[in-house]
Scaffold this motif. Structure first.
Motif, PDB file in Angstrom:
ATOM      1  N   LEU A  98     -63.503-124.928  19.817  1.00 39.65           N
ATOM      2  CA  LEU A  98     -62.137-124.412  19.622  1.00 39.65           C
ATOM      3  C   LEU A  98     -62.151-122.901  19.379  1.00 39.65           C
ATOM      4  O   LEU A  98     -61.264-122.187  19.843  1.00 39.65           O
ATOM      5  CB  LEU A  98     -61.459-125.127  18.442  1.00 39.65           C
ATOM      6  N   ALA A  99     -63.162-122.423  18.649  1.00 35.90           N
ATOM      7  CA  ALA A  99     -63.271-120.976  18.400  1.00 35.90           C
ATOM      8  C   ALA A  99     -63.544-120.233  19.708  1.00 35.90           C
ATOM      9  O   ALA A  99     -62.920-119.204  19.997  1.00 35.90           O
ATOM     10  CB  ALA A  99     -64.375-120.698  17.388  1.00 35.90           C
ATOM     11  N   TYR A 100     -64.481-120.758  20.515  1.00 32.91           N
ATOM     12  CA  TYR A 100     -64.782-120.122  21.815  1.00 32.91           C
ATOM     13  C   TYR A 100     -63.547-120.105  22.703  1.00 32.91           C
ATOM     14  O   TYR A 100     -63.262-119.116  23.385  1.00 32.91           O
ATOM     15  CB  TYR A 100     -65.905-120.880  22.548  1.00 32.91           C
ATOM     16  N   ASP A 101     -62.805-121.208  22.686  1.00 37.78           N
ATOM     17  CA  ASP A 101     -61.602-121.324  23.506  1.00 37.78           C
ATOM     18  C   ASP A 101     -60.566-120.286  23.072  1.00 37.78           C
ATOM     19  O   ASP A 101     -59.935-119.622  23.896  1.00 37.78           O
ATOM     20  CB  ASP A 101     -61.036-122.743  23.367  1.00 37.78           C
ATOM     21  N   TYR A 102     -60.402-120.114  21.742  1.00 41.64           N
ATOM     22  CA  TYR A 102     -59.459-119.117  21.225  1.00 41.64           C
ATOM     23  C   TYR A 102     -59.852-117.721  21.713  1.00 41.64           C
ATOM     24  O   TYR A 102     -59.011-116.939  22.169  1.00 41.64           O
ATOM     25  CB  TYR A 102     -59.434-119.148  19.693  1.00 41.64           C
ATOM     26  N   VAL A 103     -61.139-117.398  21.622  1.00 38.69           N
ATOM     27  CA  VAL A 103     -61.618-116.068  22.017  1.00 38.69           C
ATOM     28  C   VAL A 103     -61.384-115.840  23.512  1.00 38.69           C
ATOM     29  O   VAL A 103     -60.963-114.759  23.928  1.00 38.69           O
ATOM     30  CB  VAL A 103     -63.114-115.900  21.661  1.00 38.69           C
ATOM     31  N   ASP A 104     -61.647-116.866  24.325  1.00 37.86           N
ATOM     32  CA  ASP A 104     -61.440-116.741  25.778  1.00 37.86           C
ATOM     33  C   ASP A 104     -59.981-116.495  26.140  1.00 37.86           C
ATOM     34  O   ASP A 104     -59.679-115.821  27.108  1.00 37.86           O
ATOM     35  CB  ASP A 104     -61.933-118.013  26.492  1.00 37.86           C
ATOM     36  N   ARG A 105     -59.066-117.072  25.348  1.00 34.05           N
ATOM     37  CA  ARG A 105     -57.641-117.001  25.690  1.00 34.05           C
ATOM     38  C   ARG A 105     -56.934-115.784  25.117  1.00 34.05           C
ATOM     39  O   ARG A 105     -55.799-115.512  25.467  1.00 34.05           O
ATOM     40  CB  ARG A 105     -56.927-118.263  25.208  1.00 34.05           C
ATOM     41  N   ASN A 106     -57.588-115.060  24.209  1.00 31.09           N
ATOM     42  CA  ASN A 106     -56.900-113.961  23.534  1.00 31.09           C
ATOM     43  C   ASN A 106     -57.493-112.606  23.876  1.00 31.09           C
ATOM     44  O   ASN A 106     -58.717-112.447  23.907  1.00 31.09           O
ATOM     45  CB  ASN A 106     -56.938-114.177  22.016  1.00 31.09           C
ATOM     46  N   PRO A 107     -56.613-111.611  24.120  1.00 28.97           N
ATOM     47  CA  PRO A 107     -57.109-110.285  24.508  1.00 28.97           C
ATOM     48  C   PRO A 107     -57.862-109.568  23.389  1.00 28.97           C
ATOM     49  O   PRO A 107     -58.750-108.773  23.642  1.00 28.97           O
ATOM     50  CB  PRO A 107     -55.826-109.518  24.887  1.00 28.97           C
TER      51      PRO A 107
END
Length: 255
Positions: A98-107
């Motif tokens: 979930l943390a990796y996913d957040y980082v991928d989706r946020n500038p």
């Protein structure tokens, strides 16, 4: 996936309840994000109580109900020109994804991701999440049971093999929390000597005990200490020696 590697993954972790891991996580995250220019993400993996997510909800309610905190929040968010750090609810075994996913989706990439994990190490996903951390800081109090169980856990944890190819440098530091100024320093010196003999690292700074740690932002008090939306006020950080702890924490993670 690659860019999250730059975000430092940190957990304030202990198996013992009541020694302040969630409180220290909140104080650190808020000072770093709101006052020191870091971008922070908090993963609240402490299922089922999810104390940090619940604290964020209470903080939002308190700010809406208090003119003092509302003014402080408006002033802060105008001056730093960024939003409150996200607090993402998850279970330990899905926290990293979930943390990796957040980082991928946020500038805006977080500089630091804090993981607030359940104290029960045999909860699914806890040990593998801890093995993925760059830094683990473990609070201890001057209580024989707390010290002995923490040292036993640290030794066992450091001896665990790393799964797969994710071998990376990891640092584990102990620190004294809830230190009563009236306690004999000889007690701490004796414990420190045992800790060093075991080859474990212990921080020089310690965090003082204070009723303030148990007090959140509310509509009755015109000061801020434990809050996920505002940083603790400098004089309160100084009174609890959190200011020195934060300075040493930054030295450790930036060395």
């Amino acid at each position: 996936m690659e860019k999250v590697r730059k975000s430092l993954k940190i957990s304030i972790y202990t198996q013992k309840g009541g020694v302040g891991k969630s409180t220290i996580t909140t104080l650190l995250a808020s000072v770093l994000h709101y006052r020191l220019g870091y971008n922070v993400l908090v993963m609240d993996c402490d299922f089922p109580q999810h104390s940090l997510s619940n604290m964020r909800e209470r903080d939002m309610k308190s700010i809406m109900e208090s003119d003092y905190h509302k003014r402080a929040a408006m002033k802060q968010f105008q001056s730093i020109n960024k939003k409150a750090y996200p607090v993402i609810k998850s279970k330990a075994d899905s926290a990293l994804d979930l943390a990796y996913d957040y980082v991928d989706r946020n500038p805006v990439e977080p500089d630091i991701i804090f993981f607030d994990l359940p104290g029960t190490a045999n909860t699914q996903g806890v040990l593998s999440a801890l093995k993925a951390m760059d830094f683990i800081l473990s609070p201890i109090t001057a209580d024989r049971l707390v010290v002995e169980s923490t040292l036993a856990f640290c030794e066992a944890f450091l001896a665990l093999p790393v799964a797969g190819s994710d071998e990376h440098e990891q640092a584990l530091w102990l620190f004294w929390n809830q230190v009563d100024g009236r306690e004999k320093t000889g007690l701490y010196e004796a414990y420190n000597s045992v800790i060093q003999d075991l080859g474990l690292s212990i921080m020089k700074s310690n965090v003082g005990d204070s009723k303030r740690f148990r007090k959140e932002t509310d509509d009755t008090s015109n000061y801020v200490f434990r809050s996920s939306l505002l940083p603790a006020e400098p004089q309160l950080l100084k009174a609890t020696r959190m200011d020195l702890f934060i300075k040493e924490f930054l030295k450790i993670i930036n060395h």
